[in-house]
Design a protein around this motif. Structure first.
Motif, PDB file in Angstrom:
ATOM      1  N   LEU A   1       0.807  -1.219   0.000  1.00  0.00           N
ATOM      2  CA  LEU A   1       0.000   0.000   0.000  1.00  0.00           C
ATOM      3  C   LEU A   1       0.842   1.271   0.000  1.00  0.00           C
ATOM      4  O   LEU A   1       0.367   2.334   0.369  1.00  0.00           O
ATOM      5  CB  LEU A   1      -0.951  -0.015   1.201  1.00  0.00           C
ATOM      6  N   ASN A   2       2.071   1.189  -0.465  1.00  0.00           N
ATOM      7  CA  ASN A   2       2.943   2.344  -0.539  1.00  0.00           C
ATOM      8  C   ASN A   2       2.952   2.896  -1.963  1.00  0.00           C
ATOM      9  O   ASN A   2       2.547   2.234  -2.914  1.00  0.00           O
ATOM     10  CB  ASN A   2       4.357   1.962  -0.107  1.00  0.00           C
ATOM     11  N   TYR A   3       3.438   4.120  -2.134  1.00  0.00           N
ATOM     12  CA  TYR A   3       3.350   4.815  -3.408  1.00  0.00           C
ATOM     13  C   TYR A   3       3.959   4.083  -4.610  1.00  0.00           C
ATOM     14  O   TYR A   3       3.282   3.966  -5.614  1.00  0.00           O
ATOM     15  CB  TYR A   3       3.959   6.219  -3.306  1.00  0.00           C
ATOM     16  N   PRO A   4       5.196   3.618  -4.565  1.00  0.00           N
ATOM     17  CA  PRO A   4       5.742   3.045  -5.805  1.00  0.00           C
ATOM     18  C   PRO A   4       4.933   1.863  -6.342  1.00  0.00           C
ATOM     19  O   PRO A   4       4.765   1.724  -7.548  1.00  0.00           O
ATOM     20  CB  PRO A   4       7.150   2.601  -5.416  1.00  0.00           C
ATOM     21  N   VAL A   5       4.411   1.047  -5.475  1.00  0.00           N
ATOM     22  CA  VAL A   5       3.632  -0.108  -5.931  1.00  0.00           C
ATOM     23  C   VAL A   5       2.269   0.345  -6.435  1.00  0.00           C
ATOM     24  O   VAL A   5       1.794  -0.112  -7.477  1.00  0.00           O
ATOM     25  CB  VAL A   5       3.497  -1.155  -4.798  1.00  0.00           C
ATOM     26  N   LEU A   6       1.633   1.269  -5.727  1.00  0.00           N
ATOM     27  CA  LEU A   6       0.319   1.744  -6.146  1.00  0.00           C
ATOM     28  C   LEU A   6       0.380   2.544  -7.440  1.00  0.00           C
ATOM     29  O   LEU A   6      -0.595   2.585  -8.188  1.00  0.00           O
ATOM     30  CB  LEU A   6      -0.330   2.575  -5.042  1.00  0.00           C
ATOM     31  N   SER A   7       1.497   3.184  -7.726  1.00  0.00           N
ATOM     32  CA  SER A   7       1.592   3.964  -8.955  1.00  0.00           C
ATOM     33  C   SER A   7       1.559   3.073 -10.201  1.00  0.00           C
ATOM     34  O   SER A   7       1.236   3.546 -11.283  1.00  0.00           O
ATOM     35  CB  SER A   7       2.860   4.816  -8.950  1.00  0.00           C
ATOM     36  N   ILE A   8       1.862   1.795 -10.030  1.00  0.00           N
ATOM     37  CA  ILE A   8       1.785   0.861 -11.155  1.00  0.00           C
ATOM     38  C   ILE A   8       0.343   0.743 -11.645  1.00  0.00           C
ATOM     39  O   ILE A   8       0.082   0.636 -12.841  1.00  0.00           O
ATOM     40  CB  ILE A   8       2.320  -0.522 -10.742  1.00  0.00           C
ATOM     41  N   TYR A   9      -0.597   0.797 -10.707  1.00  0.00           N
ATOM     42  CA  TYR A   9      -2.005   0.594 -11.040  1.00  0.00           C
ATOM     43  C   TYR A   9      -2.764   1.899 -11.245  1.00  0.00           C
ATOM     44  O   TYR A   9      -3.975   1.877 -11.387  1.00  0.00           O
ATOM     45  CB  TYR A   9      -2.681  -0.229  -9.939  1.00  0.00           C
ATOM     46  N   ASN A  10      -2.081   3.027 -11.260  1.00  0.00           N
ATOM     47  CA  ASN A  10      -2.732   4.307 -11.448  1.00  0.00           C
ATOM     48  C   ASN A  10      -2.893   4.578 -12.947  1.00  0.00           C
ATOM     49  O   ASN A  10      -2.236   5.438 -13.526  1.00  0.00           O
ATOM     50  CB  ASN A  10      -1.939   5.419 -10.776  1.00  0.00           C
TER      51      ASN A  10
END
Length: 69
Positions: A21-30
Motif C-alpha cells: 500500500l505504498n506509493y511506488p507499488v500503487l503507482s503501477i495501477y494508477n
C-alpha cells in the motif's frame, strides 16, 4: 503456535501491507481503466486491504486453535 512466532507473522503481514500500500507499488495501477465502473486503483487498494485482513485473521485464528487445544 508460540507467541513469538505469532508476533513474527503479524510483523511480516504489517511490513507486507506497508510495501503493497505504498506509493511506488500503487503507482503501477494508477491507470485510467475501470472494472465494473470502479477505477482500477481504488479496486486494488480495497482488494489488498481485504487480503491483509484475511491473512491477519488466519494467523490469529491458527494461534487461538493451538492455545485452546
Amino acid at each position: 503456535m508460540k507467541d513469538t512466532l505469532k508476533s513474527q507473522y503479524l510483523w511480516a503481514v504489517f511490513f507486507l501491507g506497508l510495501f503493497i500500500l505504498n506509493y511506488p507499488v500503487l503507482s503501477i495501477y494508477n491507470i485510467p481503466k475501470t472494472l465494473f465502473g470502479i477505477p482500477l486503483l481504488y479496486l486494488l487498494v480495497f482488494g489488498f486491504w481485504l487480503f491483509l485482513i484475511a491473512i491477519t485473521m488466519l494467523v490469529i485464528r491458527k494461534t487461538n486453535k493451538k492455545n485452546n487445544a
